[in-house]
Design an enzyme around this catalytic site. Structure first.
Site, PDB file in Angstrom:
ATOM      1  N   LYS A  88       6.842   0.907   6.780  1.00 45.02           N
ATOM      2  CA  LYS A  88       5.711   0.200   6.159  1.00 45.02           C
ATOM      3  C   LYS A  88       6.030  -1.261   5.832  1.00 45.02           C
ATOM      4  O   LYS A  88       5.162  -2.122   5.875  1.00 45.02           O
ATOM      5  CB  LYS A  88       5.268   0.918   4.882  1.00 45.02           C
ATOM      6  CG  LYS A  88       4.527   2.208   5.159  1.00 45.02           C
ATOM      7  CD  LYS A  88       3.884   2.748   3.896  1.00 45.02           C
ATOM      8  CE  LYS A  88       2.990   3.940   4.210  1.00 45.02           C
ATOM      9  NZ  LYS A  88       3.796   5.142   4.583  1.00 45.02           N
ATOM     10  N   SER A 117      10.090   7.802  11.312  1.00 41.38           N
ATOM     11  CA  SER A 117       9.368   6.793  10.532  1.00 41.38           C
ATOM     12  C   SER A 117       9.954   6.521   9.150  1.00 41.38           C
ATOM     13  O   SER A 117       9.806   5.431   8.618  1.00 41.38           O
ATOM     14  CB  SER A 117       7.896   7.195  10.398  1.00 41.38           C
ATOM     15  OG  SER A 117       7.776   8.467   9.796  1.00 41.38           O
ATOM     16  N   GLU A 119      -4.187  -0.987  -1.974  1.00 44.15           N
ATOM     17  CA  GLU A 119      -4.439   0.313  -2.585  1.00 44.15           C
ATOM     18  C   GLU A 119      -3.380   1.262  -2.063  1.00 44.15           C
ATOM     19  O   GLU A 119      -2.786   1.036  -1.007  1.00 44.15           O
ATOM     20  CB  GLU A 119      -5.836   0.832  -2.234  1.00 44.15           C
ATOM     21  CG  GLU A 119      -5.918   1.763  -1.045  1.00 44.15           C
ATOM     22  CD  GLU A 119      -5.775   1.073   0.296  1.00 44.15           C
ATOM     23  OE1 GLU A 119      -6.126  -0.113   0.390  1.00 44.15           O
ATOM     24  OE2 GLU A 119      -5.291   1.733   1.235  1.00 44.15           O
TER      25      GLU A 119
HETATM   26  C1  LIG Z   1       3.179   6.158   5.253  1.00 49.81           C
HETATM   27  C2  LIG Z   1       4.083   6.894   6.166  1.00 49.81           C
HETATM   28  C3  LIG Z   1       3.622   7.497   7.358  1.00 49.81           C
HETATM   29  C4  LIG Z   1       2.174   7.518   7.741  1.00 49.81           C
HETATM   30  O1  LIG Z   1       1.594   6.290   7.971  1.00 49.81           O
HETATM   31  P1  LIG Z   1       1.239   5.772   9.433  1.00 49.81           P
HETATM   32  O2  LIG Z   1       0.388   4.596   9.204  1.00 49.81           O
HETATM   33  O3  LIG Z   1       0.525   6.884  10.146  1.00 49.81           O
HETATM   34  O4  LIG Z   1       2.524   5.452  10.097  1.00 49.81           O
HETATM   35  C5  LIG Z   1       4.540   8.126   8.186  1.00 49.81           C
HETATM   36  N1  LIG Z   1       5.851   8.201   7.863  1.00 49.81           N
HETATM   37  C6  LIG Z   1       6.326   7.637   6.733  1.00 49.81           C
HETATM   38  C7  LIG Z   1       7.780   7.770   6.429  1.00 49.81           C
HETATM   39  C8  LIG Z   1       5.466   6.987   5.854  1.00 49.81           C
HETATM   40  O5  LIG Z   1       5.961   6.443   4.730  1.00 49.81           O
END
Ligand SMILES: *Cc1c(COP(=O)(O)O)cnc(C)c1O
Length: 411
Positions: free
Chosen positions: A94, A383, A116
């Site tokens: 993010k 992610s 938000e």
């Molecule tokens: C917020 C988050 C997501 C989901 O958000 P996307 O916009 O779909 O990427 C996925 N993995 C992690 C670790 C997150 O913090």
């Protein structure tokens, strides 16, 4: 395209019937300013240089591409590579988007940032970027979520952000979105609204994708260096869809590479407690865009549920809806229990504890391998890291599954 962009700045992104710019008249000038200024900034070598330097020196890029041979063996496939967004500062992808948007806001002369947040992860990433740049930050958060996510509230406050609880409606994410939009209407002259995923009115979905495409650009070069070839498939979890779009962006022009998004089916679609926007959503207008949205029969927004807070979102980015409609990307669903199992699998095979969101992508691999066969090489976007989820894991996992029973180690 939807007829809502008539005499203003043309839409930047063409996602077929999806996307568009559905905002209040008072916000149109700000959204059009972004649509005008974003491409200029992105094409400006000085902006690029500053952004890349921050990614290197602060976020910690490039992130590693890690071969996962023991996971591949456990799942019975040739090779799996993990793109390690969990190694980014703040523990997930993010931050790539937040530093880029706050940098743009500064370029536009904005002096105040709002956002938000649902569970708080996007709020923490935005508060981090604002602390880095020295800009004041207000984060809207449903009062229910403020109570449930106390740790993230502390993090945001430590970082100097003001957290404003929203008590209207169900006091959750959709109400926080309304709170942020109301603030933006009132303060649009000096305020930038940082949207946290590939969502919202044009140009946000495109802008956030471009700010996240560093994931895919790096991963493509890295996997070519490791294997001399492109992967057979790229896999990512999908909440709003930004980590998935970031990694997909570099491969969407490679017809041999299949793209898979994995969404959260929570406790199962029949239970009504899920976040399966692709499987169970309908076309609607929400959060300034036309996309697939979870809604009731009479068109009211339906709350999403997932064990992973970051997938707990009732919409999906319009480019994903477009990629699915065109057949370029495929989407599958994974439930809470499967995600919990996948956390353990990755932890034990590779010594990496992924976020619960990420675990959905991993839990989708058996079904994907069922289609591709054992000879496949997969690239999975990792992610985020799992530290933030340990409380949930502790509550949900059977202690026996952790191997703590029978050794006299449990009270
Ligand atoms: C917020 C988050 C997501 C989901 O958000 P996307 O916009 O779909 O990427 C996925 N993995 C992690 C670790 C997150 O913090």
């Amino acid at each position: 395209m939807p007829g809502n962009q008539n005499q203003g700045v043309p839409l930047l992104a063409d996602f077929g019937e999806f996307g568009g710019r559905y905002v209040a008249e008072t916000l149109m000038p700000a959204v059009e300013e972004l649509a005008r200024e974003w491409p200029r900034a992105w094409a400006d070598p000085e902006f690029q240089e500053t952004y890349r330097t921050i990614l290197r020196d602060y976020v910690g890029r490039p992130t590693a591409l890690t071969p996962a041979p023991r996971l591949a063996e456990a799942l019975g496939c040739r090779a799996i590579y993990l793109k390690r967004e969990d190694l980014c500062h703040t523990g997930a992808h993010k931050i790539n988007n937040c530093v880029g948007q706050v940098l743009l806001a500064k370029r536009l002369g904005k002096t105040r940032i709002i956002a938000e947040t649902g569970a708080g992860q996007h709020g923490v990433a935005t508060a981090t970027a604002c602390a880095y740049f020295g800009l004041p930050c207000v984060v809207y958060m449903g009062a229910e979520d403020v109570a449930r996510q106390a740790l993230n509230v502390v993090r945001m406050r430590l970082l100097g952000a003001e957290v404003r609880p929203v008590t209207s409606g169900s006091a959750t994410l959709k109400d926080a979105i309304n709170g942020a939009l109301r603030d933006w209407v009132a303060n649009v002259h000096d305020t930038h609204y940082v949207i946290g995923s590939v969502m919202g009115p044009d140009p946000y979905p495109l802008m956030v994708r471009e700010l996240q495409r560093v994931i895919g650009d790096e991963a493509r070069a890295q996997i070519l260096a490791h294997t001399g070839a492109l992967p057979d498939a790229v896999v990512a979890c999908v909440g709003g869809g930004s980590n998935a779009m970031g990694v997909f962006a570099a491969f969407v022009g490679d017809p041999s590479v299949r793209l898979y998004g994995v969404e959260a089916t929570g406790e199962g679609i029949p239970s009504g407690r899920h976040a399966a926007t692709m499987a169970a959503g309908a076309v609607g207008v929400y959060h300034g865009m036309r996309s697939l949205v979870l809604q009731t029969d009479d068109g009211q927004l339906q709350e999403a549920h997932s064990i992973s807070a970051g997938l707990d979102y009732p919409g999906i980015g319009p480019e994903h809806a477009f990629l699915r409609a065109s057949g370029r990307a495929r989407y599958l669903g994974v439930g809470d229990d499967e995600a919990l199992a996948a956390i353990q699998l990755l932890a034990r095979t590779e010594g990496i504890i992924p976020a619960l969101e990420t675990a959905h992508a991993l839990a989708g691999l058996p079904a994907i391998l069922g289609e591709l066969g054992a000879d496949a090489t997969l690239l999975v976007n990792l992610s985020g890291r799992g530290d933030k989820d340990m409380h949930t894991v502790m509550k949900r996992l059977d202690p026996a599954a952790l191997g703590l029973i029978g050794e006299g180690r449990l009270p």
